[in-house]
Design an enzyme around this catalytic site. Structure first.
Site, PDB file in Angstrom:
ATOM      1  N   GLU A 291       1.705   2.795  -3.552  1.00 21.44           N
ATOM      2  CA  GLU A 291       0.234   2.848  -4.264  1.00 21.44           C
ATOM      3  C   GLU A 291      -0.142   4.446  -3.505  1.00 21.44           C
ATOM      4  OE1 GLU A 291       1.208  -1.049  -4.710  1.00 21.44           O
ATOM      5  OE2 GLU A 291       1.239   0.040  -2.671  1.00 21.44           O
TER       6      GLU A 291
ATOM      7  N   HIS B  77      -9.944  13.703  11.303  1.00 21.58           N
ATOM      8  CA  HIS B  77      -8.875  14.595  11.528  1.00 21.58           C
ATOM      9  C   HIS B  77      -8.172  14.982   9.913  1.00 21.58           C
ATOM     10  CE1 HIS B  77      -8.063  13.565  15.933  1.00 21.58           C
ATOM     11  NE2 HIS B  77      -9.285  13.835  15.597  1.00 21.58           N
TER      12      HIS B  77
ATOM     13  N   ARG C  24      -9.293  23.642  13.444  1.00 25.80           N
ATOM     14  CA  ARG C  24      -8.056  23.126  13.505  1.00 25.80           C
ATOM     15  C   ARG C  24      -7.563  21.953  12.293  1.00 25.80           C
ATOM     16  NH1 ARG C  24      -6.906  18.559  17.481  1.00 25.80           N
ATOM     17  NH2 ARG C  24      -8.992  17.740  17.718  1.00 25.80           N
TER      18      ARG C  24
ATOM     19  N   GLY D 267       0.733  -1.348  -0.035  1.00 23.30           N
ATOM     20  CA  GLY D 267       0.068  -0.106   0.116  1.00 23.30           C
ATOM     21  C   GLY D 267       0.821   1.164   0.085  1.00 23.30           C
TER      22      GLY D 267
ATOM     23  N   ARG E 247      -0.654  -7.655   1.124  1.00 27.09           N
ATOM     24  CA  ARG E 247       0.098  -8.750   1.595  1.00 27.09           C
ATOM     25  C   ARG E 247      -0.325  -8.847   3.140  1.00 27.09           C
ATOM     26  NH1 ARG E 247       4.547  -7.349  -2.750  1.00 27.09           N
ATOM     27  NH2 ARG E 247       3.898  -8.532  -4.284  1.00 27.09           N
TER      28      ARG E 247
END
Length: 151
Positions: free
Chosen positions: A78, A107, A142, A75, A118
């Site tokens: 990617e 957030h 914020r 990941g 995997r």
């Protein structure tokens, strides 16, 4: 379902099987899924070919009604591919602590989820995708301020 209507999805060979499962699952939940491939397992394909178009599509969505999902072995690459486009905030999930998923939405208003195939199974991936899609951005000042600094 939140305001998100369209899910852009892409995966390389390592994420191909998971992408197919997630795509079908999302369609069963009523999402429109735009699939950028891979369309078949090809061991030597390259993740930017499938994940960059996802980032580009999410970046181009001026109404912010779409999100993206990219899938590969870890990941990491990617997410890097997707994050190259203005306004994209891709986060990586590869298991162990799904508390990061709602935080990424509340957030950071993460609009691309990158999954490490995997490290997690298809069932966990589907659960995480649902949680990510169901969690809204908090809209707190914020967090808006911080996102604006990124953009």
């Amino acid at each position: 379902m939140q305001d998100t209507r369209i899910i852009h999805i892409g995966a390389d060979h390592a994420g191909f099987e998971m992408k197919e499962e997630i795509r079908a699952h999302l369609e069963s939940l009523g999402y429109e899924v735009v699939d950028y491939g891979a369309y078949e397992f090809e061991e030597d394909d390259d993740y930017p070919d499938f994940c960059s178009p996802v980032g580009e599509a999410v970046s181009a969505d001026i109404d912010r009604l779409s999100r993206g999902i990219v899938i590969g072995g870890s990941g990491q690459g990617e997410a890097i591919a997707a994050n190259r486009f203005a306004g994209v905030r891709a986060i990586v999930y590869y298991g162990s602590n799904d508390e990061i998923i709602p935080l990424s939405r509340e957030h950071n208003d993460a609009n691309v989820l990158s999954l490490g195939a995997r490290f997690i199974g298809n069932d966990e991936a589907k659960e995480v995708v649902e949680l990510w899609l169901e969690t809204a951005f908090s809209g707190e000042e914020r967090h808006i301020r911080r996102i604006n600094k990124l953009d």
